[in-house]
Motif scaffolding. Structure first.
Motif, mmCIF file in Angstrom:
data_model
loop_
_atom_site.group_PDB
_atom_site.id
_atom_site.type_symbol
_atom_site.label_atom_id
_atom_site.label_comp_id
_atom_site.label_asym_id
_atom_site.label_seq_id
_atom_site.Cartn_x
_atom_site.Cartn_y
_atom_site.Cartn_z
ATOM 1 N N MET A 27 0.879 -1.235 0.254
ATOM 2 C CA MET A 27 0.023 -0.087 0.256
ATOM 3 C C MET A 27 0.862 1.241 -0.048
ATOM 4 S SD MET A 27 -3.220 0.963 2.506
ATOM 5 C CE MET A 27 -2.212 1.367 4.124
ATOM 6 N N TYR A 28 0.631 2.093 -1.039
ATOM 7 C CA TYR A 28 1.380 3.613 -1.197
ATOM 8 C C TYR A 28 0.410 4.623 -0.866
ATOM 9 C CZ TYR A 28 4.545 7.010 -2.874
ATOM 10 O OH TYR A 28 5.370 8.148 -2.952
ATOM 11 N N VAL A 29 0.563 5.568 0.010
ATOM 12 C CA VAL A 29 0.033 6.585 0.205
ATOM 13 C C VAL A 29 0.799 8.030 0.139
ATOM 14 C CG1 VAL A 29 -1.658 8.047 2.001
ATOM 15 C CG2 VAL A 29 -1.678 5.672 1.903
ATOM 16 N N CYS A 30 0.016 8.820 -0.670
ATOM 17 C CA CYS A 30 0.957 10.140 -0.866
ATOM 18 C C CYS A 30 1.325 10.898 0.412
ATOM 19 C CB CYS A 30 0.145 10.987 -1.832
ATOM 20 S SG CYS A 30 0.326 10.367 -3.605
ATOM 21 N N TYR A 55 -6.991 -2.527 9.847
ATOM 22 C CA TYR A 55 -7.831 -3.508 9.295
ATOM 23 C C TYR A 55 -7.250 -4.671 8.501
ATOM 24 C CZ TYR A 55 -12.094 -5.677 8.659
ATOM 25 O OH TYR A 55 -13.373 -6.778 8.525
ATOM 26 N N LEU A 56 -6.497 -4.208 7.765
ATOM 27 C CA LEU A 56 -5.790 -5.071 6.645
ATOM 28 C C LEU A 56 -4.924 -6.117 7.606
ATOM 29 C CD1 LEU A 56 -4.794 -2.952 3.729
ATOM 30 C CD2 LEU A 56 -6.558 -4.781 3.600
ATOM 31 N N MET A 57 -4.161 -5.509 8.584
ATOM 32 C CA MET A 57 -3.368 -6.434 9.716
ATOM 33 C C MET A 57 -4.268 -7.084 10.347
ATOM 34 S SD MET A 57 -0.007 -4.183 10.609
ATOM 35 C CE MET A 57 -0.900 -2.675 11.240
ATOM 36 N N HIS A 58 -5.430 -6.656 10.922
ATOM 37 C CA HIS A 58 -6.322 -7.538 11.546
ATOM 38 C C HIS A 58 -7.009 -8.608 10.737
ATOM 39 C CE1 HIS A 58 -10.041 -8.958 13.694
ATOM 40 N NE2 HIS A 58 -10.778 -8.545 12.378
ATOM 41 N N LEU A 59 -6.945 -8.640 9.481
ATOM 42 C CA LEU A 59 -7.417 -9.630 8.496
ATOM 43 C C LEU A 59 -6.579 -10.708 8.343
ATOM 44 C CD1 LEU A 59 -9.666 -7.761 5.711
ATOM 45 C CD2 LEU A 59 -10.319 -8.994 7.893
ATOM 46 N N GLY A 60 -5.162 -10.333 8.882
ATOM 47 C CA GLY A 60 -4.068 -11.385 8.603
ATOM 48 C C GLY A 60 -2.909 -11.212 7.660
ATOM 49 N N TYR A 61 -3.184 -9.815 6.832
ATOM 50 C CA TYR A 61 -2.280 -9.380 5.833
ATOM 51 C C TYR A 61 -0.954 -9.087 6.528
ATOM 52 C CZ TYR A 61 -5.920 -9.834 2.334
ATOM 53 O OH TYR A 61 -6.939 -10.417 1.669
ATOM 54 N N LYS A 62 0.306 -9.434 5.759
ATOM 55 C CA LYS A 62 1.482 -8.826 6.256
ATOM 56 C C LYS A 62 1.517 -7.470 5.289
ATOM 57 C CE LYS A 62 6.618 -9.428 6.044
ATOM 58 N NZ LYS A 62 6.590 -8.705 7.385
ATOM 59 N N VAL A 63 1.323 -6.477 5.821
ATOM 60 C CA VAL A 63 1.309 -5.133 5.274
ATOM 61 C C VAL A 63 2.471 -4.572 4.874
ATOM 62 C CG1 VAL A 63 -0.061 -3.084 4.688
ATOM 63 C CG2 VAL A 63 -1.258 -4.906 5.645
ATOM 64 N N ARG A 64 2.980 -4.030 3.671
ATOM 65 C CA ARG A 64 4.131 -2.969 3.505
ATOM 66 C C ARG A 64 3.275 -1.741 3.185
ATOM 67 N NH1 ARG A 64 9.169 -4.000 0.226
ATOM 68 N NH2 ARG A 64 9.660 -5.365 1.829
ATOM 69 N N TYR A 65 3.285 -0.835 4.016
ATOM 70 C CA TYR A 65 2.787 0.568 4.116
ATOM 71 C C TYR A 65 3.781 1.537 3.851
ATOM 72 C CZ TYR A 65 0.135 4.820 5.576
ATOM 73 O OH TYR A 65 -0.573 6.211 5.727
ATOM 74 N N VAL A 66 3.998 2.127 2.592
ATOM 75 C CA VAL A 66 4.874 3.084 2.339
ATOM 76 C C VAL A 66 4.149 4.372 2.025
ATOM 77 C CG1 VAL A 66 6.458 3.706 0.592
ATOM 78 C CG2 VAL A 66 6.236 1.187 0.966
ATOM 79 N N ARG A 67 4.515 5.464 2.928
ATOM 80 C CA ARG A 67 4.219 6.686 2.814
ATOM 81 C C ARG A 67 5.311 7.786 2.806
ATOM 82 N NH1 ARG A 67 1.556 8.243 7.997
ATOM 83 N NH2 ARG A 67 3.603 8.990 8.675
ATOM 84 N N LYS A 235 6.680 -3.258 -9.569
ATOM 85 C CA LYS A 235 6.092 -2.662 -10.781
ATOM 86 C C LYS A 235 4.359 -2.418 -10.775
ATOM 87 C CE LYS A 235 9.831 -3.879 -13.980
ATOM 88 N NZ LYS A 235 10.172 -4.509 -15.077
ATOM 89 N N GLN A 236 3.985 -3.288 -9.917
ATOM 90 C CA GLN A 236 2.420 -3.364 -9.815
ATOM 91 C C GLN A 236 2.363 -3.662 -8.231
ATOM 92 O OE1 GLN A 236 -0.270 -6.443 -11.427
ATOM 93 N NE2 GLN A 236 -1.212 -4.613 -12.372
ATOM 94 N N PHE A 237 1.361 -2.887 -7.733
ATOM 95 C CA PHE A 237 1.096 -3.192 -6.062
ATOM 96 C C PHE A 237 -0.390 -3.107 -6.134
ATOM 97 C CE2 PHE A 237 2.380 1.097 -6.854
ATOM 98 C CZ PHE A 237 1.519 1.961 -6.203
ATOM 99 N N ASP A 238 -0.623 -3.452 -4.676
ATOM 100 C CA ASP A 238 -2.176 -3.333 -4.540
ATOM 101 C C ASP A 238 -2.951 -2.043 -4.367
ATOM 102 O OD1 ASP A 238 -2.470 -6.522 -4.184
ATOM 103 O OD2 ASP A 238 -1.023 -6.193 -2.503
ATOM 104 N N ILE A 239 -2.618 -1.195 -3.437
ATOM 105 C CA ILE A 239 -3.484 -0.169 -2.985
ATOM 106 C C ILE A 239 -2.742 1.083 -3.077
ATOM 107 C CG2 ILE A 239 -4.598 1.220 -1.258
ATOM 108 C CD1 ILE A 239 -5.290 -1.733 -0.008
ATOM 109 N N HIS A 240 -3.091 2.075 -3.780
ATOM 110 C CA HIS A 240 -2.624 3.497 -3.784
ATOM 111 C C HIS A 240 -3.537 4.537 -3.249
ATOM 112 C CE1 HIS A 240 -0.459 7.127 -4.462
ATOM 113 N NE2 HIS A 240 0.292 6.685 -5.595
ATOM 114 N N GLY A 241 -3.566 5.117 -2.296
ATOM 115 C CA GLY A 241 -4.286 5.925 -1.661
ATOM 116 C C GLY A 241 -3.911 7.482 -1.645
ATOM 117 N N GLY A 242 -4.892 8.250 -1.123
ATOM 118 C CA GLY A 242 -4.644 9.557 -1.106
ATOM 119 C C GLY A 242 -5.931 10.378 -1.073
ATOM 120 N N GLY A 243 -6.006 11.864 -0.986
ATOM 121 C CA GLY A 243 -7.122 12.568 -1.083
ATOM 122 C C GLY A 243 -7.940 12.745 -2.415
#
Length: 502
Positions: A27-30, A55-67, A235-243
């Motif tokens: 997951m990448y967030v600006c 919540y993603l961690m609660h579901l059991g995912y290992k999350v790499r959160y890049v901001r 090169k491809q990842f799951d989630i990109h977030g921002g306003g």
């Protein structure tokens, strides 16, 4: 249990979430542009994506959160002129650019701690990835989708749109953009008005500059995020977030750059939070309603009737679904303050209730079957609501229906208050899970403790500096006045200073 569905801004539909790599999420967030102090507009996206991360961690995912931290460039493609915000503000504040960057990065981190936001897995900076950005630009030029003019490099949007769906994310039509884009300084360099800068030649007076194959300059805003997301998430990842304000041109440009460079669409699920308004108006300098987070917490702004705690603000944000507009007003914040107090008082009491010591069902324990079933249903729906595009508003609505049940048990001092021990245990565990672990809320007592620690860290730092320069008067004054306030300092042998409250 229902499966997680998220609203994908790209398809404009709710889609079942399936990660690229089973059990892992990228997951990448600006992140912020640290050319100034964080304001109210920064609060919503980072609280929103903190809850999604939790919540993603609660579901059991290992999350790499890049901001990321944008500490270079971020000049305005559609603003008054192409300008580097960092360099411009550094001149105004009479600071070295990186001195100013550090100042505002520290303030941003402090604000995130106040909101109880978890730190990201990786927090890359734009200036730390100039090499990667130049490398991507070279690849885009080699592919024939960018061109150099007088030391600046521009992305050829018109050519890209001939074979790709430019504008799909933001709903823009390229033909309309060609005819409506305003005439701006530097537009004569571009082949088309819609083209955006990948690299900007630095004028002689420009402070922040790097060597490149095209001469000394600084990176465009959009290429920074493409380079950093590719490096840390692939090169491809799951989630990109921002306003939602980043849909165009920033995220639209990211898609174009990354697709050409990496030969694949970069993101599977685009998630955007909606905007905030203040008393029904868009936040803007012309309305004098840009509220810095320090002003929000201190109440030191003409619009504010009082100070609002970080937890009140976090709670207020989560009361509305992240895709809905959120209007800040004194009335709404004060209502949120009362609601949070009521919730946390009930929760803190429930947390201490020794459920394991209560008699089991059928052993002197009176169960109100209808109430028991209703509570079990309210608790069971919490997962359903979060799985429906992270609907924290509905989660909190259910939690508030459970608060009177908790208060009934408390006020009547009745064992179980009509609930079976099984339901009571479920209530206790799920309230802990949702209130603390997923929504990230904590009582004001805990929040006040965090504030005291922050204040003490500052005072101890000042005292250490005083001792280092042999300013014993200041050192003793800090120690003695804290002692009068009931806080004792102890100078340890290793040079550290510890403190305790009498």
């Amino acid at each position: 249990m229902s499966t997680l569905k998220v609203y994908n801004s790209y398809s404009r539909e709710k889609e079942e979430f399936v990660s690229l790599v089973p059990g892992h999420v990228g997951m990448y967030v600006c992140g912020p542009t640290v050319s100034g102090e964080s304001h109210l507009g920064h609060a919503r996206p980072y609280v929103t994506f903190d809850v999604i991360y939790r919540y993603l961690m609660h579901l059991g995912y290992k999350v790499r959160y890049v901001r990321n931290i944008t500490d270079a460039g971020h000049f305005e493609e559609e603003g008054r002129e192409a300008e580097d915000k960092i360099s411009k503000k550094a001149v105004i504040e009479k600071l070295e650019p990186m001195e100013m960057v550090q100042k505002y990065t520290n303030l941003f981190h402090w604000a995130m701690q106040q909101f109880n936001c978890l730190p990201p897995s990786i927090e890359p900076t734009a200036t730390g990835h100039i090499v990667e950005q130049i490398g991507m630009i070279e690849e885009i030029i080699k592919a024939g989708f960018a061109y150099e003019v007088k030391g600046s490099v521009y992305f050829d949007v018109k050519k890209y749109a001939e074979s790709h769906d430019y504008g799909k994310l933001s709903g823009r039509i390229v033909e309309d953009l060609l005819t409506t884009t305003r005439e701006l300084e530097g537009q004569d360099e571009k082949q088309n008005k819609t083209d955006f800068a990948l690299w900007k030649a630095a004028p002689p007076q420009h402070i922040m500059r790097w060597k490149s194959p095209w001469g000394e300059g600084f990176p465009g805003w959009h290429i920074e995020c493409s380079a950093m997301s590719t490096k840390y998430l692939g090169k491809q990842f799951d989630i990109h977030g921002g306003g939602m304000d980043l849909l165009f041109p920033h995220h639209e440009s990211e898609i174009a750059q990354s697709t050409i460079c990496n030969h694949v669409a970069p993101v599977r699920y685009w998630i955007h939070n909606n905007m905030i308004t203040i008393n029904g108006r868009k936040m803007g300098k012309s309305y004098n309603n840009v509220i810095k987070l320090t002003e929000l917490f201190s109440g030191d702004h003409p619009i504010l009737e009082k100070a609002y705690s970080p937890m009140t603000v976090r709670f207020f944000i989560l009361q509305t679904h992240y895709r809905s507009t959120l209007d800040f007003s004194n009335e709404a914040l004060q209502a949120a303050e009362k609601g949070l107090k009521r919730l946390m008082e009930a929760y803190e009491w429930l947390k201490e209730l020794p459920v394991s010591q209560l008699p089991v069902s059928g052993d002197g324990q009176q169960t109100d079957n209808e109430l028991d079933e209703r509570c079990a249903k309210l608790i069971g729906e919490l997962d359903e609501f979060m799985n429906d595009d992270f609907n924290t508003a509905k989660v909190l609505a259910n939690i508030f229906e459970l608060v009177p049940v908790i208060n009934t048990i408390k006020d009547k001092n009745v064992s179980g208050g009509g609930l079976s021990v099984e339901t009571l245990k479920l209530l206790q565990s799920q309230m802990k899970l949702y209130v603390e672990d997923i929504l990230g809320l904590k009582g004001e007592t805990a929040a006040e403790g965090d504030k005291l620690k922050s204040v003490m860290d500052v005072l101890i730092s000042i005292r250490k500096e005083a001792r280092a320069r042999k300013d014993w008067a200041t050192s003793d004054k800090i120690r003695n006045q804290l002692a009068e306030a009931g806080i004792l300092l102890k100078d340890e042998k290793d040079g550290n200073i510890s403190w305790t409250v009498k």
